[in-house]
Design a protein around this motif. Structure first.
Motif, PDB file in Angstrom:
ATOM      1  N   ASP A  13      38.628  38.046  28.518  1.00 37.91           N
ATOM      2  CA  ASP A  13      38.096  37.821  27.164  1.00 37.91           C
ATOM      3  C   ASP A  13      37.374  39.075  26.683  1.00 37.91           C
ATOM      4  OD1 ASP A  13      37.093  36.922  24.811  1.00 37.91           O
ATOM      5  OD2 ASP A  13      35.952  35.248  25.660  1.00 37.91           O
ATOM      6  N   GLU A  14      38.041  39.827  25.819  1.00 39.12           N
ATOM      7  CA  GLU A  14      37.415  41.045  25.277  1.00 39.12           C
ATOM      8  C   GLU A  14      36.776  40.798  23.923  1.00 39.12           C
ATOM      9  OE1 GLU A  14      40.670  43.758  25.127  1.00 39.12           O
ATOM     10  OE2 GLU A  14      40.715  44.093  27.296  1.00 39.12           O
ATOM     11  N   ASP A  15      36.958  39.574  23.391  1.00 40.04           N
ATOM     12  CA  ASP A  15      36.454  39.269  22.041  1.00 40.04           C
ATOM     13  C   ASP A  15      35.105  38.565  22.074  1.00 40.04           C
ATOM     14  OD1 ASP A  15      37.030  39.431  19.209  1.00 40.04           O
ATOM     15  OD2 ASP A  15      37.228  37.254  19.246  1.00 40.04           O
ATOM     16  N   HIS A  16      34.910  37.723  23.112  1.00 38.12           N
ATOM     17  CA  HIS A  16      33.653  36.977  23.269  1.00 38.12           C
ATOM     18  C   HIS A  16      33.250  36.260  21.977  1.00 38.12           C
ATOM     19  CE1 HIS A  16      33.199  38.879  27.160  1.00 38.12           C
ATOM     20  NE2 HIS A  16      33.361  40.060  26.601  1.00 38.12           N
ATOM     21  N   SER A  17      34.195  35.571  21.389  1.00 33.98           N
ATOM     22  CA  SER A  17      33.947  34.852  20.135  1.00 33.98           C
ATOM     23  C   SER A  17      34.116  33.353  20.371  1.00 33.98           C
ATOM     24  CB  SER A  17      34.940  35.315  19.062  1.00 33.98           C
ATOM     25  OG  SER A  17      36.266  35.018  19.483  1.00 33.98           O
ATOM     26  N   ALA A  18      33.776  32.566  19.365  1.00 29.60           N
ATOM     27  CA  ALA A  18      33.978  31.117  19.466  1.00 29.60           C
ATOM     28  C   ALA A  18      35.459  30.793  19.629  1.00 29.60           C
ATOM     29  CB  ALA A  18      33.412  30.434  18.219  1.00 29.60           C
ATOM     30  N   LEU A  19      36.310  31.582  18.937  1.00 34.18           N
ATOM     31  CA  LEU A  19      37.758  31.345  19.029  1.00 34.18           C
ATOM     32  C   LEU A  19      38.283  31.611  20.437  1.00 34.18           C
ATOM     33  CD1 LEU A  19      40.314  30.679  17.326  1.00 34.18           C
ATOM     34  CD2 LEU A  19      40.650  33.149  17.111  1.00 34.18           C
ATOM     35  N   SER A  20      37.845  32.709  21.046  1.00 36.87           N
ATOM     36  CA  SER A  20      38.337  33.028  22.399  1.00 36.87           C
ATOM     37  C   SER A  20      37.839  32.011  23.416  1.00 36.87           C
ATOM     38  CB  SER A  20      37.901  34.441  22.788  1.00 36.87           C
ATOM     39  OG  SER A  20      36.484  34.531  22.855  1.00 36.87           O
ATOM     40  N   ARG A  21      36.591  31.545  23.226  1.00 40.52           N
ATOM     41  CA  ARG A  21      36.061  30.528  24.157  1.00 40.52           C
ATOM     42  C   ARG A  21      36.799  29.205  23.970  1.00 40.52           C
ATOM     43  NH1 ARG A  21      31.244  33.344  22.951  1.00 40.52           N
ATOM     44  NH2 ARG A  21      30.776  32.001  21.177  1.00 40.52           N
ATOM     45  N   GLN A  22      37.162  28.887  22.722  1.00 41.98           N
ATOM     46  CA  GLN A  22      37.944  27.658  22.503  1.00 41.98           C
ATOM     47  C   GLN A  22      39.305  27.757  23.169  1.00 41.98           C
ATOM     48  OE1 GLN A  22      38.567  26.689  18.370  1.00 41.98           O
ATOM     49  NE2 GLN A  22      39.639  24.781  18.839  1.00 41.98           N
ATOM     50  N   LEU A  23      39.939  28.934  23.085  1.00 42.12           N
ATOM     51  CA  LEU A  23      41.237  29.113  23.731  1.00 42.12           C
ATOM     52  C   LEU A  23      41.108  28.966  25.249  1.00 42.12           C
ATOM     53  CD1 LEU A  23      44.208  29.856  23.744  1.00 42.12           C
ATOM     54  CD2 LEU A  23      43.563  32.275  23.712  1.00 42.12           C
ATOM     55  N   THR A  24      40.036  29.506  25.810  1.00 39.09           N
ATOM     56  CA  THR A  24      39.824  29.383  27.263  1.00 39.09           C
ATOM     57  C   THR A  24      39.675  27.927  27.669  1.00 39.09           C
ATOM     58  OG1 THR A  24      38.726  31.538  27.283  1.00 39.09           O
ATOM     59  CG2 THR A  24      38.358  30.114  29.182  1.00 39.09           C
ATOM     60  N   ARG A  25      38.921  27.168  26.861  1.00 38.49           N
ATOM     61  CA  ARG A  25      38.746  25.736  27.164  1.00 38.49           C
ATOM     62  C   ARG A  25      40.081  24.993  27.063  1.00 38.49           C
ATOM     63  NH1 ARG A  25      33.995  26.494  24.079  1.00 38.49           N
ATOM     64  NH2 ARG A  25      35.023  25.664  22.219  1.00 38.49           N
ATOM     65  N   MET A  26      40.875  25.347  26.072  1.00 46.47           N
ATOM     66  CA  MET A  26      42.170  24.667  25.912  1.00 46.47           C
ATOM     67  C   MET A  26      43.117  25.009  27.062  1.00 46.47           C
ATOM     68  SD  MET A  26      42.777  24.981  21.782  1.00 46.47           S
ATOM     69  CE  MET A  26      44.292  24.050  21.806  1.00 46.47           C
ATOM     70  N   LEU A  27      43.088  26.250  27.520  1.00 43.11           N
ATOM     71  CA  LEU A  27      43.919  26.628  28.666  1.00 43.11           C
ATOM     72  C   LEU A  27      43.506  25.843  29.908  1.00 43.11           C
ATOM     73  CD1 LEU A  27      44.045  30.523  28.174  1.00 43.11           C
ATOM     74  CD2 LEU A  27      45.975  28.948  27.955  1.00 43.11           C
ATOM     75  N   ASP A  28      42.205  25.729  30.115  1.00 45.78           N
ATOM     76  CA  ASP A  28      41.708  25.019  31.301  1.00 45.78           C
ATOM     77  C   ASP A  28      41.990  23.521  31.224  1.00 45.78           C
ATOM     78  OD1 ASP A  28      40.474  25.251  33.812  1.00 45.78           O
ATOM     79  OD2 ASP A  28      38.599  24.459  33.009  1.00 45.78           O
ATOM     80  N   ALA A  29      42.072  23.000  30.003  1.00 42.85           N
ATOM     81  CA  ALA A  29      42.331  21.560  29.838  1.00 42.85           C
ATOM     82  C   ALA A  29      43.812  21.223  30.012  1.00 42.85           C
ATOM     83  CB  ALA A  29      41.864  21.102  28.458  1.00 42.85           C
ATOM     84  N   VAL A  77      45.529  35.925  31.089  1.00 41.32           N
ATOM     85  CA  VAL A  77      45.634  35.859  29.629  1.00 41.32           C
ATOM     86  C   VAL A  77      44.619  36.840  29.047  1.00 41.32           C
ATOM     87  CG1 VAL A  77      45.395  34.406  27.585  1.00 41.32           C
ATOM     88  CG2 VAL A  77      46.377  33.456  29.681  1.00 41.32           C
ATOM     89  N   VAL A  78      45.114  37.794  28.255  1.00 40.90           N
ATOM     90  CA  VAL A  78      44.251  38.813  27.663  1.00 40.90           C
ATOM     91  C   VAL A  78      44.009  38.462  26.190  1.00 40.90           C
ATOM     92  CG1 VAL A  78      43.972  41.264  27.148  1.00 40.90           C
ATOM     93  CG2 VAL A  78      45.209  40.550  29.220  1.00 40.90           C
ATOM     94  N   VAL A  79      42.723  38.228  25.855  1.00 42.40           N
ATOM     95  CA  VAL A  79      42.326  37.965  24.465  1.00 42.40           C
ATOM     96  C   VAL A  79      41.694  39.250  23.941  1.00 42.40           C
ATOM     97  CG1 VAL A  79      41.022  36.469  22.920  1.00 42.40           C
ATOM     98  CG2 VAL A  79      41.870  35.567  25.100  1.00 42.40           C
ATOM     99  N   PRO A  80      42.360  40.005  23.062  1.00 38.96           N
ATOM    100  CA  PRO A  80      41.891  41.336  22.686  1.00 38.96           C
ATOM    101  C   PRO A  80      40.647  41.284  21.780  1.00 38.96           C
ATOM    102  CG  PRO A  80      43.801  40.748  21.393  1.00 38.96           C
ATOM    103  CD  PRO A  80      43.622  39.640  22.396  1.00 38.96           C
ATOM    104  N   ARG A  81      39.946  42.399  21.791  1.00 36.73           N
ATOM    105  CA  ARG A  81      38.770  42.522  20.941  1.00 36.73           C
ATOM    106  C   ARG A  81      39.179  42.449  19.459  1.00 36.73           C
ATOM    107  NH1 ARG A  81      34.151  45.052  22.420  1.00 36.73           N
ATOM    108  NH2 ARG A  81      35.297  46.033  24.153  1.00 36.73           N
ATOM    109  N   GLY A  82      38.419  41.701  18.662  1.00 40.87           N
ATOM    110  CA  GLY A  82      38.655  41.629  17.226  1.00 40.87           C
ATOM    111  C   GLY A  82      39.655  40.579  16.793  1.00 40.87           C
TER     112      GLY A  82
END
Length: 391
Positions: A54-70, A99-104
Motif C-alpha cells: 500500500d503506497e497510497d495509505h488512503s481510505a480507498l486503499s484500506r477498503q481494497l485491502t479489507r475486501m481482498l481479505d474478505a 497486490v500493489v496499490v500505487p501512490r495517488g
C-alpha cells in the motif's frame, strides 16, 4: 480349477514369507490413498496468502485491502514495503502474490482518472496463480463498480440506470460440471485410480517376474506346459493383487462419493465395474511384461514406462484435443485414458452409461488379449529354462 486353487494357495504362502510383498498389495496402497485424500480433503483452496504493498495509505486503499481479505480464496498475510521486500516474499513463498496499490490512486479516482492496481504473481504455480487472479479481479471489480455507482448517484443518476449504462452487455457464465471447483472430487478421485494402475502393474510384473528370477517356473506351472493349466495358475497368482487393489479402489470410490456427501448424477456401480476392469487389465499387463522380457528388472522398468505418465496423458491435467497428433495417439493407447474419461463422464457429468459402453468393451477385450498373450509367452518360457534367472 485345481490349478487355480493350487496357485492361489502357493501365492498366499509366498506372500506370508515376504512381508514387503504382502505390504505392496495391502497397507501400502491404503496408506497412499489416505495420504492423497488428506492432501485434497479441503476440497476448494481457500485463504491463499497474499501481500499488499500500500503506497497510497488512503481510505480507498484500506477498503481494497479489507475486501481482498474478505474474499474466501485470499488471505492478506502481511503488508509489503517496497519492491525488494515483495520480491523476497514471493521467492520465499511466504505469499503467492503481491497486490500493489500505487501512490495517488485515491486522488486519480476522485478526479475521474483511471486508477491502476498491479498484481504480481508467480505464474509457475498455475493453480495458485489462476485462483488468485480470479479473486483479485473480482475484489477490484467490485470496488471499482461501487466507486462508479457512488459517483453516478451524486450526479443524480438512478441506481438501475447506472448499472445498465456501466454494463450494457452482460456475460452470463453457467458452469455445468464441478461448479464449485472441488479438487477432492475432481483431482483426488482421478489420482487414486492412476495410483492403483501403477501399483497393479507393478504387482503383476513382480508376481510373475519373481518366478522367472528365482527359476521356479516349473514349480509353479508344472514340468510340462498345458494352456489350460497355465491359465489357471496365472489366474490363481494374480487373484490376490487384483482382489486387494480392487477392494482398495472400491472403498475409496464409496468414501469419495457417498462417504463425503457427494451423490453423483451418473452410475457409481458402472464406475466401480470399470475400476475393477482397469485393475485387472493392469495386473495382467504387468504379468505380460514379465513373461515377454523374462527379466524382473526389465519388466518393472516397462511398468514405469507405461504406467507412470498415464495420468499426464489422460487429458485430466492437459486437454487431450490440444495435444499433438503423436501425443494424442499415445494417450489413446493407454487404458487409463479411457477409464478416466468414463469416470469423469459418470461422476462429474452424469453421462448416460451407453456413452461409455465402448470403453468398457475395450478394457475387457484388452484384458482378455493380454491374458492370452501371457499364457502363450509363459508356455514358451517354460520350454527355455536357459532364459530364466535374469535379475
Amino acid at each position: 480349477m485345481n490349478s487355480i486353487v493350487h496357485s492361489a494357495r502357493r501365492e498366499v504362502w509366498r506372500l506370508r514369507q515376504s512381508s514387503w510383498d504382502l505390504a505392496m498389495i495391502t497397507w501400502v496402497p491404503l496408506l497412499a490413498v489416505a495420504l492423497l485424500w488428506w492432501i485434497f480433503s479441503a476440497g476448494v483452496p481457500h485463504d491463499l496468502p497474499i501481500g499488499v504493498q500500500d503506497e497510497d495509505h488512503s481510505a480507498l486503499s484500506r477498503q481494497l485491502t479489507r475486501m481482498l481479505d474478505a474474499t474466501p480464496g485470499l488471505h492478506v498475510a502481511r503488508p509489503v514495503n517496497g519492491s525488494l521486500e515483495a520480491q523476497a516474499a514471493l521467492r520465499s513463498t511466504d505469499v503467492y502474490a503481491v497486490v500493489v496499490v500505487p501512490r495517488g490512486i485515491s486522488n486519480d479516482v476522485k478526479q475521474g482518472r483511471v486508477g491502476e492496481v498491479t498484481l504480481l504473481h508467480n505464474a509457475q504455480l498455475g493453480t495458485h496463480s489462476g485462483l488468485i487472479q480470479r479473486d483479485v479481479r473480482a475484489a477490484v471489480g467490485t470496488l471499482s463498480a461501487g466507486v462508479e455507482l457512488a459517483a453516478r448517484a451524486k450526479r443524480g443518476e438512478s441506481a438501475l440506470a447506472a448499472r445498465v449504462s456501466m454494463d450494457p452487455i452482460h456475460t452470463q457464465l453457467v458452469g455445468l460440471f464441478n461448479v464449485a471447483g472441488n479438487y477432492e472430487q475432481f483431482l483426488a478421485s482421478a489420482l487414486v485410480p492412476a495410483l492403483l494402475h501403477i501399483l497393479a502393474m507393478t504387482a503383476g510384473a513382480w508376481a510373475v517376474g519373481r518366478e522367472l528370477r528365482d527359476g521356479s517356473l516349473r514349480d509353479w506351472l508344472g514340468e510340462s506346459g498345458h494352456p489350460v493349466r497355465t491359465a489357471g495358475a496365472l489366474l490363481g497368482k494374480l487373484l490376490w493383487p487384483w482382489l486387494s487393489l480392487t477392494l482398495v479402489g472400491l472403498l475409496t470410490l464409496v468414501w469419495f462419493t457417498w462417504g463425503r456427501g457427494w451423490h453423483p448424477l451418473g452410475s457409481v456401480a458402472w464406475v466401480a465395474a470399470a475400476l475393477a476392469l482397469l485393475v485387472g487389465l493392469s495386473v495382467v499387463s504387468g504379468a505380460l511384461l514379465a513373461a515377454l522380457t523374462r527379466s524382473l528388472r526389465m519388466a518393472l522398468s516397462g511398468v514405469g514406462f507405461f504406467s507412470a505418465p498415464a495420468f499426464a496423458f489422460s487429458g485430466v491435467a492437459y486437454p487431450l484435443l490440444a495435444m499433438s497428433p503423436s501425443a494424442r495417439t499415445w494417450a489413446l493407447a493407454m487404458p487409463f485414458t479411457h477409464y478416466i474419461a468414463l469416470q469423469t463422464g459418470q461422476l462429474q457429468m452424469g453421462a448416460p452409461m451407453a456413452s461409455s459402453a465402448g470403453a468398457m468393451a475395450g478394457l475387457l477385450a484388452a484384458t482378455v488379449l493380454a491374458f492370452l498373450l501371457s499364457i502363450a509367452l509363459l508356455e514358451r518360457a517354460l520350454t527355455q529354462p536357459g532364459t530364466w534367472g535374469k535379475p
